[in-house]
Every structure is written in structure tokens, then in C-alpha cells.
Design an enzyme around this catalytic site. Structure first.
Site, PDB file in Angstrom:
ATOM      1  N   CYS A 162      56.271 -48.894  88.212  1.00 20.32           N
ATOM      2  CA  CYS A 162      55.966 -49.533  86.935  1.00 20.32           C
ATOM      3  C   CYS A 162      55.553 -50.999  87.122  1.00 20.32           C
ATOM      4  CB  CYS A 162      57.114 -49.449  85.939  1.00 20.32           C
ATOM      5  SG  CYS A 162      56.544 -49.946  84.304  1.00 20.32           S
ATOM      6  N   CYS A 345      51.438 -47.688  81.009  1.00 23.40           N
ATOM      7  CA  CYS A 345      52.464 -48.702  81.136  1.00 23.40           C
ATOM      8  C   CYS A 345      52.800 -49.211  79.731  1.00 23.40           C
ATOM      9  CB  CYS A 345      51.934 -49.835  82.019  1.00 23.40           C
ATOM     10  SG  CYS A 345      53.233 -50.940  82.540  1.00 23.40           S
TER      11      CYS A 345
HETATM   12  C1  LIG Z   1      62.756 -51.048  85.852  1.00 26.96           C
HETATM   13  C2  LIG Z   1      61.821 -49.872  85.815  1.00 26.96           C
HETATM   14  C3  LIG Z   1      61.016 -49.670  84.706  1.00 26.96           C
HETATM   15  C4  LIG Z   1      60.157 -48.584  84.663  1.00 26.96           C
HETATM   16  N1  LIG Z   1      59.404 -48.409  83.536  1.00 26.96           N
HETATM   17  C5  LIG Z   1      58.599 -47.321  83.438  1.00 26.96           C
HETATM   18  C6  LIG Z   1      57.892 -47.057  82.226  1.00 26.96           C
HETATM   19  O1  LIG Z   1      58.012 -47.780  81.250  1.00 26.96           O
HETATM   20  N2  LIG Z   1      57.087 -45.983  82.182  1.00 26.96           N
HETATM   21  C7  LIG Z   1      56.945 -45.130  83.250  1.00 26.96           C
HETATM   22  O2  LIG Z   1      56.210 -44.148  83.154  1.00 26.96           O
HETATM   23  N3  LIG Z   1      57.597 -45.367  84.422  1.00 26.96           N
HETATM   24  C8  LIG Z   1      58.432 -46.415  84.536  1.00 26.96           C
HETATM   25  N4  LIG Z   1      59.132 -46.639  85.693  1.00 26.96           N
HETATM   26  C9  LIG Z   1      58.796 -45.852  86.892  1.00 26.96           C
HETATM   27  C10 LIG Z   1      59.414 -44.469  86.980  1.00 26.96           C
HETATM   28  O3  LIG Z   1      60.806 -44.531  86.797  1.00 26.96           O
HETATM   29  C11 LIG Z   1      59.086 -43.891  88.351  1.00 26.96           C
HETATM   30  O4  LIG Z   1      57.673 -43.942  88.535  1.00 26.96           O
HETATM   31  C12 LIG Z   1      59.547 -42.459  88.518  1.00 26.96           C
HETATM   32  O5  LIG Z   1      60.950 -42.358  88.361  1.00 26.96           O
HETATM   33  C13 LIG Z   1      59.156 -41.941  89.902  1.00 26.96           C
HETATM   34  O6  LIG Z   1      59.544 -40.602  90.036  1.00 26.96           O
HETATM   35  P1  LIG Z   1      59.726 -39.982  91.497  1.00 26.96           P
HETATM   36  O7  LIG Z   1      60.149 -38.572  91.270  1.00 26.96           O
HETATM   37  O8  LIG Z   1      58.555 -40.274  92.326  1.00 26.96           O
HETATM   38  O9  LIG Z   1      60.936 -40.821  92.094  1.00 26.96           O
HETATM   39  P2  LIG Z   1      62.417 -40.895  91.535  1.00 26.96           P
HETATM   40  O10 LIG Z   1      62.488 -40.487  90.107  1.00 26.96           O
HETATM   41  O11 LIG Z   1      62.909 -42.253  91.894  1.00 26.96           O
HETATM   42  O12 LIG Z   1      63.184 -39.782  92.361  1.00 26.96           O
HETATM   43  C14 LIG Z   1      63.212 -39.716  93.761  1.00 26.96           C
HETATM   44  C15 LIG Z   1      64.334 -38.765  94.151  1.00 26.96           C
HETATM   45  O13 LIG Z   1      64.258 -38.510  95.567  1.00 26.96           O
HETATM   46  C16 LIG Z   1      65.560 -38.541  96.097  1.00 26.96           C
HETATM   47  N5  LIG Z   1      65.507 -38.830  97.527  1.00 26.96           N
HETATM   48  C17 LIG Z   1      65.399 -40.048  98.116  1.00 26.96           C
HETATM   49  N6  LIG Z   1      65.446 -39.918  99.450  1.00 26.96           N
HETATM   50  C18 LIG Z   1      65.563 -38.588  99.709  1.00 26.96           C
HETATM   51  C19 LIG Z   1      65.656 -37.833 100.922  1.00 26.96           C
HETATM   52  N7  LIG Z   1      65.689 -38.436 102.113  1.00 26.96           N
HETATM   53  N8  LIG Z   1      65.759 -36.489 100.832  1.00 26.96           N
HETATM   54  C20 LIG Z   1      65.742 -35.856  99.619  1.00 26.96           C
HETATM   55  N9  LIG Z   1      65.670 -36.538  98.443  1.00 26.96           N
HETATM   56  C21 LIG Z   1      65.575 -37.893  98.495  1.00 26.96           C
HETATM   57  C22 LIG Z   1      66.287 -39.616  95.280  1.00 26.96           C
HETATM   58  O14 LIG Z   1      67.688 -39.458  95.332  1.00 26.96           O
HETATM   59  C23 LIG Z   1      65.703 -39.377  93.891  1.00 26.96           C
HETATM   60  O15 LIG Z   1      66.485 -38.482  93.131  1.00 26.96           O
HETATM   61  C24 LIG Z   1      60.059 -47.695  85.766  1.00 26.96           C
HETATM   62  C25 LIG Z   1      60.882 -47.884  86.874  1.00 26.96           C
HETATM   63  C26 LIG Z   1      61.765 -48.956  86.901  1.00 26.96           C
HETATM   64  C27 LIG Z   1      62.664 -49.128  88.096  1.00 26.96           C
END
Ligand SMILES: Cc1cc2nc3c(=O)[nH]c(=O)nc-3n(C[C@H](O)[C@H](O)[C@H](O)COP(=O)(O)OP(=O)(O)OC[C@H]3O[C@@H](n4cnc5c(N)ncnc54)[C@H](O)[C@@H]3O)c2cc1C
Length: 401
Positions: A162, A345
Site C-alpha cells: 500500500c 489505493c
Molecule cells: C498499514 C497498511 C495499510 C494498507 N492499506 C491497504 C489499503 O488501503 N488497500 C489495500 O488494498 N491494501 C492495503 N494494504 C496492503 C495489503 O494488506 C496487502 O497488499 C495484502 O495483505 C497482501 O496480501 P498477501 O497475501 O500478498 O500477503 P499477506 O496478506 O501479508 O499474507 C502473507 C501470508 O504468508 C505467510 N507466510 C510468510 N512466510 C511464509 C512461509 N515461509 N511459508 C508459508 N507462509 C508464509 C504469512 O504468515 C501470511 O499469512 C495495506 C497494508 C498495510 C500494512
């Protein structure tokens, strides 16, 4: 003990759970496992609202077990290494699992240590970050109790999850201080590794107005390298007219900082990483989300080198593409689904008003609603505050949106 799956998913976060759910909606008989070490799942987009005092942090945390879709198996372990030539991953426990198709979705890594002193002072000495579940409530403590002085907000030079989050909280803080009647006593600085406030000019124009209204002093192309919590000084590097790196310092009374970010180390150090990307993201075709060198591997979410903005909104558009392409691959068909780089965003510009910036790979606005979304609106605030969290838990993770 089962050691082979038709589809193995790494990470039960936003991307991994959405993809598993959507795959199972398409075909209940798919043999899917999700490797995920964490007992908890977080709705991270609300951490900005937590930092602004309008959202309870406890409502951003749920049990992972409640969101593993029926029909998928949860392997509570962490992947440590990849053996793509053998269609296998090995976990921290030492157990290896093989797959027909692998979906890599472990998110992004927060590199706190890349800013000297940051981790040590985080959550005290008036240093905070909405990027940590434990600390986001401290942001609100600092904003609420601020009586004037220098407030510093930082943004690293790497891509972050984000891209708006480092400055969203700054606009809300300024609005709070204006309403409290102290904004005149606040010297607000934005120290950013980026060159501009926002990459899409139509939305950047609105934010320039908000920056100016709040008399925020911007320092672009400035990389935060150290935070000394004891002295309450932030150090950042920029370049002078001759291109020499100059170290600057700024004393602060409160500091909201954001860590540099990169692919998780186990991805970075693996054969899946893009060798040309120093941050080590998974190398994918940016349209099909298929790995560039290992055809039975796909990736989505924050971990890829697709040059989109790293958001849950992007994931909502990536997942149907990945799901369709995985099913095509299993059926021996050509991959036909394409992701266009869509991301969104939602940027609150004050309490009760938000600009929903939507755009694609070409940084062209892709507005969903039949009005100019570059204008901050109350309806878009309601969307972020109430509708999106509900959609996330009830529709997105369950594969229905
Ligand atoms: C402060 C903040 C504000 C945000 N605001 C927005 C917004 O307004 N709008 C929006 O769309 N997005 C927003 N986001 C971004 C959004 O949260 C992320 O883009 C999204 O969560 C990413 O999803 P993901 O599945 O890629 O990763 P995540 O949801 O972070 O999940 C990754 C998963 O992988 C697991 N993992 C890690 N390492 C391993 C491993 N070695 N083996 C197996 N599993 C593992 C973790 O435990 C976790 O559960 C924001 C994020 C933050 C921090």
C-alpha cells in the site's frame, strides 16, 4: 502422512486464501493444501484507521483456522526452500511436499533493520509505525496527545505494501490537529524515498492540494537511514546538486516511519527470485502471473515482481487470473487470463473524506464509479471504513468477490 498435492499454496494471507477459495468454488474435487505458519490472519488495510483512532485493532485480527476453505488442507509450517526442478518445497520442520502446481503467496518482508535503530525504538520514544499490528495503536496515542512541534512521516525508497499508507496517516493527523486547533503549532515533514507524492498525476494533483493546505514540507528522493529514539532525531540521505550523497538530520517530537520492504528471504534466496531485482521478488509474467522459468509455478500478491502497486485491491484482480490459468494448466490448455496491473489505493484526505485512487500498469486512472474519484468524498470514506472490511472477511477471503 500426505506429501503430494495437486495444488500447493504457500501463504494463507489475502492472496493465498482468496485463491484457494476461488479454486474450490470452481472445482470441489481439487486436492489443495495451504502451507501457513501463523495462527492469526490480519486485515492490514485497517491499520491506517487504527492509527487514526477510528478502528479497533482487535477487529483486524482473526483466527486463520476460520478462513481455511472447506476442502483445503492446512499445513501449519513455514516453507524454507524451493526445489522447483523436483516440483518440491521443503519446510522449516524438514518435511518436503511435492506438487503438480505451486502458487507462491507469502507476502512481503518488513526490513526494519535497514533503518538503523528503528526496531529498537519502535513503539516508544514517540516513534511509531502503522506497519506493525502491535504498534499501530501507539500511532493514535501520539497523534491524540500531540501538542505541537515537529512531526515527521517517512516513506522508504523501496516499494511498500500500500504505497499510500505512509502518507495517508499524515493527512489524518493534520486534520485531527486542525480540528484540535493546534495545526499552526505543528511543523509537519514528509521524508520520502520516492520522487513524487503519488505515481498517477490525476490523483497526485489532489494530494498536492492537501499537502499545501496542511503546510506539509516535503523532502522527496530522501531515504531514511537511521532513527535515534533517545535523541529523537531521524537521519536521511539525499543528493546535492552535484549528485553527492548528503546525510541530513531532523529533530522530531513524533515520528511515523515505514520500513523498507523486500521479498521474504526464503524467496529472495531461491531459484524463483528475479535475479535482476535486488529485492528478490518472484519472477512472473506480469499478465499471466506464471513464473517466467518454471511453468507449473504461479505467484500472486505482494511477493511478485509484477510492477503493480502492492495492495489487496490488486490481489482481488490477480486471483481470478491465477485461478483461471492454474485450471487451464491442469487441463493442458493455453493460459488465457491476463492481469492488467489494476490496483487501488483508498487515501483518506481528512476524517470523513477519502479519494479512491484506481489505476493500472500504465498509471492510467481506472475509475469504477461514475464520478471523478480524484475528488475526496464521504461515500468513499464509508467504503473504506465499513464496506471493505466486511467484504474482506465475508466475500474476498471466501472467494466470492
Ligand atoms: C498499514 C497498511 C495499510 C494498507 N492499506 C491497504 C489499503 O488501503 N488497500 C489495500 O488494498 N491494501 C492495503 N494494504 C496492503 C495489503 O494488506 C496487502 O497488499 C495484502 O495483505 C497482501 O496480501 P498477501 O497475501 O500478498 O500477503 P499477506 O496478506 O501479508 O499474507 C502473507 C501470508 O504468508 C505467510 N507466510 C510468510 N512466510 C511464509 C512461509 N515461509 N511459508 C508459508 N507462509 C508464509 C504469512 O504468515 C501470511 O499469512 C495495506 C497494508 C498495510 C500494512
Amino acid at each position: 502422512m500426505k506429501l503430494h498435492y495437486q495444488i500447493l499454496i504457500i501463504g494463507g494471507g489475502n492472496a493465498g486464501l482468496s485463491a484457494a477459495s476461488q479454486l474450490l468454488h470452481k472445482n470441489r474435487n481439487l486436492d489443495i493444501a495451504i502451507i501457513e505458519p501463523s495462527e492469526k490472519h490480519y486485515y492490514q488495510p485497517a491499520w491506517t484507521l487504527v492509527g487514526a483512532g477510528v478502528y479497533d485493532i482487535n477487529n483486524t485480527e482473526r483466527k486463520e483456522a476460520d478462513f481455511i476453505p472447506r476442502g483445503a488442507e492446512w499445513i501449519k509450517d513455514a516453507v524454507a526452500t524451493f526445489q522447483p526442478e523436483q516440483n518440491q518445497v521443503t519446510c522449516a520442520s524438514g518435511t518436503a511436499y511435492s506438487y503438480d502446481v505451486l502458487l507462491v503467496a507469502p507476502g512481503i518482508q518488513l526490513d526494519w533493520q535497514k533503518i538503523k535503530g528503528f526496531k529498537e525504538t519502535l513503539g516508544k520514544n514517540n516513534v511509531t509505525s502503522n506497519y506493525a499490528f502491535d504498534v499501530a495503536p501507539y500511532t493514535w496515542e501520539l497523534i491524540k496527545n500531540f501538542e505541537g512541534g515537529t512531526a515527521v512521516f517517512t516513506n522508504p525508497s523501496t516499494p511498500v505494501k500500500c504505497g499510500g499508507a505512509p502518507h495517508k496517516i499524515m493527512y489524518l493527523a493534520c486534520d485531527y490537529w486542525r480540528k484540535k486547533g493546534i495545526l499552526d503549532k505543528c511543523d509537519v515533514h514528509y521524508i520520502s524515498g520516492a520522487g513524487v507524492i503519488f505515481g498517477v498525476k490525476e490523483y497526485a494533483a489532489t494530494l498536492a492540494g492537501i499537502v499545501s493546505r496542511n503546510r506539509i514540507k516535503t523532502h522527496f528522493a530522501s531515504n531514511t537511514v537511521e532513527i535515534d529514539g533517545g535523541k529523537q532525531v531521524v537521519y536521511y540521505e539525499s543528493k546535492d546538486a552535484e549528485g553527492n550523497v548528503v546525510r541530513n538530520d531532523m529533530k522530531f517530537d513524533m515520528c511515523h516511519a515505514v520500513p523498507p520492504q523486500s521479498a521474504p528471504d526464503f524467496v529472495k534466496n531461491s531459484p524463483l527470485a528475479d535475479a535482476n531485482n535486488p529485492l528478490g521478488y518472484v519472477e512472473v509474467d506480469k499478465n499471466t502471473m506464471q513464473h517466467s522459468r518454471f511453468p507449473n509455478i504461479f505467484a500472486c500478491g505482494d511477493c511478485t515482481n509484477a510492477p503493480c502497486s502492492k495492495t489487496g485491491a490488486a490481489i482481488r484482480k490477480q486471483v481470478p487470473v491465477v485461478v483461471k490459468n492454474i485450471l487451464s494448466m491442469l487441463a493442458g490448455k493455453r493460459l488465457s487470463a491476463q492481469y492488467d496491473g489494476y490496483s487501488a489505493c483508498p487515501i483518506p484526505t481528512e476524517y470523513g473524506k477519502l479519494m479512491l485512487a484506481e489505476f493500472d500498469y500504465s498509471n492510467t486512472p481506472k475509475m469504477t464509479f461514475p464520478f471523478n474519484q480524484a475528488i475526496p468524498r464521504w461515500t468513499m470514506w464509508i467504503l473504506k471504513r465499513y464496506i471493505l472490511p466486511w467484504l474482506y472477511w465475508n466475500r474476498i477471503l471466501t472467494g466470492r468477490a
